[in-house]
Design a protein around this motif. Structure first.
Motif, PDB file in Angstrom:
ATOM      1  N   PHE A  24      -6.335  -3.732  -9.383  1.00 46.06           N
ATOM      2  CA  PHE A  24      -4.836  -3.222  -8.129  1.00 46.06           C
ATOM      3  C   PHE A  24      -5.509  -1.995  -8.294  1.00 46.06           C
ATOM      4  O   PHE A  24      -6.151  -0.911  -7.148  1.00 46.06           O
ATOM      5  N   ALA A  25      -5.989  -1.494  -8.931  1.00 48.31           N
ATOM      6  CA  ALA A  25      -6.675  -0.112  -9.519  1.00 48.31           C
ATOM      7  C   ALA A  25      -7.651   0.352  -8.530  1.00 48.31           C
ATOM      8  O   ALA A  25      -8.567   1.538  -7.901  1.00 48.31           O
ATOM      9  N   ARG A  26      -8.784  -0.900  -8.599  1.00 47.11           N
ATOM     10  CA  ARG A  26      -9.948  -1.097  -7.950  1.00 47.11           C
ATOM     11  C   ARG A  26      -9.820  -1.642  -5.865  1.00 47.11           C
ATOM     12  O   ARG A  26     -10.947  -1.622  -5.250  1.00 47.11           O
ATOM     13  N   LEU A  27      -8.875  -1.672  -5.491  1.00 47.83           N
ATOM     14  CA  LEU A  27      -8.344  -1.536  -4.276  1.00 47.83           C
ATOM     15  C   LEU A  27      -9.547  -1.337  -3.492  1.00 47.83           C
ATOM     16  O   LEU A  27      -9.564  -0.025  -3.591  1.00 47.83           O
ATOM     17  N   ASP A  28     -10.013  -1.665  -2.251  1.00 43.47           N
ATOM     18  CA  ASP A  28     -10.826  -0.816  -1.092  1.00 43.47           C
ATOM     19  C   ASP A  28     -10.605  -0.429  -0.067  1.00 43.47           C
ATOM     20  O   ASP A  28      -9.076  -1.037   0.436  1.00 43.47           O
ATOM     21  N   GLN A  29     -11.610   0.031   1.076  1.00 42.28           N
ATOM     22  CA  GLN A  29     -10.676  -0.188   2.186  1.00 42.28           C
ATOM     23  C   GLN A  29     -10.678  -0.747   3.314  1.00 42.28           C
ATOM     24  O   GLN A  29      -9.303  -1.324   3.656  1.00 42.28           O
ATOM     25  N   ARG A  30     -11.490  -2.257   2.883  1.00 43.27           N
ATOM     26  CA  ARG A  30     -11.408  -3.619   3.223  1.00 43.27           C
ATOM     27  C   ARG A  30      -9.919  -4.636   2.863  1.00 43.27           C
ATOM     28  O   ARG A  30      -8.767  -4.824   3.712  1.00 43.27           O
ATOM     29  N   ASP A  31      -9.447  -4.012   1.464  1.00 44.39           N
ATOM     30  CA  ASP A  31      -8.042  -4.197   0.855  1.00 44.39           C
ATOM     31  C   ASP A  31      -7.056  -3.690   1.992  1.00 44.39           C
ATOM     32  O   ASP A  31      -5.658  -4.670   1.912  1.00 44.39           O
ATOM     33  N   ARG A  32      -7.392  -2.446   1.566  1.00 45.41           N
ATOM     34  CA  ARG A  32      -6.117  -1.467   2.200  1.00 45.41           C
ATOM     35  C   ARG A  32      -5.560  -2.115   4.177  1.00 45.41           C
ATOM     36  O   ARG A  32      -4.880  -1.840   4.067  1.00 45.41           O
ATOM     37  N   LEU A  33      -6.403  -2.297   4.730  1.00 47.43           N
ATOM     38  CA  LEU A  33      -6.842  -2.756   5.931  1.00 47.43           C
ATOM     39  C   LEU A  33      -5.729  -3.769   5.541  1.00 47.43           C
ATOM     40  O   LEU A  33      -5.116  -5.071   6.894  1.00 47.43           O
ATOM     41  N   GLU A  34      -6.305  -4.859   5.370  1.00 44.44           N
ATOM     42  CA  GLU A  34      -5.886  -6.647   5.150  1.00 44.44           C
ATOM     43  C   GLU A  34      -4.302  -6.432   4.476  1.00 44.44           C
ATOM     44  O   GLU A  34      -3.918  -7.685   5.428  1.00 44.44           O
TER      45      GLU A  34
END
Length: 469
Positions: A331-341
């Motif tokens: 969870f601490a390493r979520l990136d931009q694609r993760d936050r978009l999806e």
């Protein structure tokens, strides 16, 4: 080279052609554009030559600098056609099998205009055609006429790409609006509207399919509607219908290789089997979530959270804690694609969801092992989750309040448990939502089973009787 790899490379080439055209139109050299977006000009050259996959963060900066209106992001997000053939989409006889229910009058024409989104994604729903590119939606007043057109022969929808896109955007916006309304109150009319529109979308997909085209957008949209229909049924205490909708949605998501939809639908199915206290099936579904796409960190986070809960039911403290640690790290390493999806898994709301699941896993582990130290850690996680809770999520606040009370009961403090639960007992008893009912049932069993003779617990039982239990 596989078909999928070849399609990806062709997508990069298309992106490169449009990028070169847009750069030249804007009057930039590759060096100048690279400086404007913060990347070396050699990467710009490789992107224009179709030699590299476009990083999503860079794509958005390019759209902004070149003022393309999201054109480049739409190319990256656009679906790749899956050619029909033996065993492929068009040959699947179950894809358009009869689905539950009968059509009832819908009320999408009277949706609250204040809840109508202006763009997609909205409420976590991406555009079925262009993903997270930022598509505009039609005016709310235009949608009923578009939807009603699907009830009659509509070759115009299958031939006119612009009208088809507009309708997909509009139906996604309707679903987002219905989700927002459900945050306030789940009504029979709301559930009927979601399910009626879902059947409309599936019939539309079947017609597109019969005309020899892949109904990509229609099936992605159907998977979204099926998930919402299943969740609304869960909120009404109807687990079997909910599971049926999730199963339909999973088939549609599989047909168009929609990994985000597949992961979230499996998550909902995992929740239902966990509520049945089936540790083995919980772990099977939880591992299936992780198998959807190991490269997406938000999917890996979900998988670890659900595995933690399965191991808790199995009384496996070491594996439960190991997966909790893994979930927090991912969870601490979520990136931009993760936050978009998965925007619902980012920021304060994301922390709320992660700590809620961790609190639930630790509470389950404490309940099965009797370890009061674990119960106190469950208290900490659940309190943190409640502190991050958005005001509109009233049902979730009720659920977390009952869970926190149960954590205190598992920690050996029935007084604290009763003090938390007493103010919300009547609301909890009236609720039909499966997860709230399960939380209340667990709390009740622990309080009356261990401390039934305590004055505060006797008072708690009297309150339940007054509430109609």
């Amino acid at each position: 080279m596989s078909v999928e790899t070849a399609q990806a490379v062709e997508s990069w080439a298309e992106f490169g052609r449009h990028l070169r055209s847009r750069r030249r139109r804007a009057g930039f050299t590759q060096l100048q554009l690279g400086r404007r977006v913060g990347y070396h000009h050699t990467l710009i050259s490789k992107l224009e030559g179709g030699l590299r996959e476009p990083p999503i963060g860079l794509v958005r900066r390019l759209d902004s600098v070149l003022e393309t209106g999201g054109e480049l992001a739409a190319i990256v997000a656009a679906p790749r056609e899956v050619p029909p053939g033996p065993g492929r989409l068009l040959a699947d006889p179950t894809l358009f099998a009869p689905i539950p229910g009968v059509d009832a009058p819908g009320d999408q024409d009277v949706l609250d205009p204040l809840l109508w989104p202006s763009r997609l994604p909205a409420e976590g729903l991406a555009c079925p055609l262009h993903g997270n590119a930022g598509c505009a939606v039609p005016d709310r007043r235009e949608v009923p006429a578009l939807v009603n057109g699907l009830a009659s022969p509509h070759d115009r929808f299958t031939d006119d790409a612009g009208t088809e896109s507009e309708l997909l955007h509009g139906l996604t916006a309707v679903l987002a609006c219905l989700i927002r309304e459900a945050l306030h109150h789940v009504t029979a009319d709301g559930v009927a509207t979601v399910e009626r529109l879902l059947r409309v979308v599936v019939r539309w997909a079947e017609e597109v399919n019969s005309n020899g085209r892949l109904p990509y957008g229609q099936l992605r949209l159907a998977a979204q509607y099926a998930q919402v229909a299943g969740r609304l049924r869960m909120q009404r205490g109807q687990s079997s219908i909910g599971m049926a909708w999730f199963g339909h949605g999973l088939r549609w998501a599989d047909a168009v290789h929609d990994a985000p939809a597949r992961a979230t639908l499996l998550s909902d199915m995992c929740t239902l089997v966990r509520l049945d206290q089936d540790a083995g099936s919980t772990l099977v579904y939880a591992r299936a979530i992780g198998a959807v796409d190991a490269q997406r960190r938000w999917i890996a986070t979900l998988s670890s959270l659900y595995q933690a809960r399965g191991h808790a039911l199995n009384r496996d403290a070491a594996e439960c804690r190991r997966h909790i640690t893994m979930a927090r790290r991912k969870f601490a390493r979520l990136d931009q694609r993760d936050r978009l999806e998965a925007p619902w898994l980012s920021g304060a709301e994301g922390e709320m969801r992660v700590e809620s699941a961790i609190g639930g896993a630790l509470r389950d582990l404490a309940a099965t092992t009797g370890d009061r130290g674990t119960a106190r850690r469950a208290v900490d996680a659940t309190e943190l989750s409640r502190a991050r809770l958005p005001p509109l999520m009233r049902a979730t606040r009720l659920l977390l309040t009952l869970r926190l009370a149960d954590c205190w009961a598992c920690a050996g403090d029935p007084g604290a448990a009763v003090a938390l639960a007493a103010p919300v007992l009547k609301e909890a008893v009236r609720s039909q939502e499966l997860m709230i009912t399960a939380e209340l049932r667990g709390l009740h069993g622990r309080l009356t089973g261990k401390w039934g003779d305590l004055p505060e617990v006797r008072e708690y039982r009297e309150q339940l009787l007054d509430a109609g239990v």
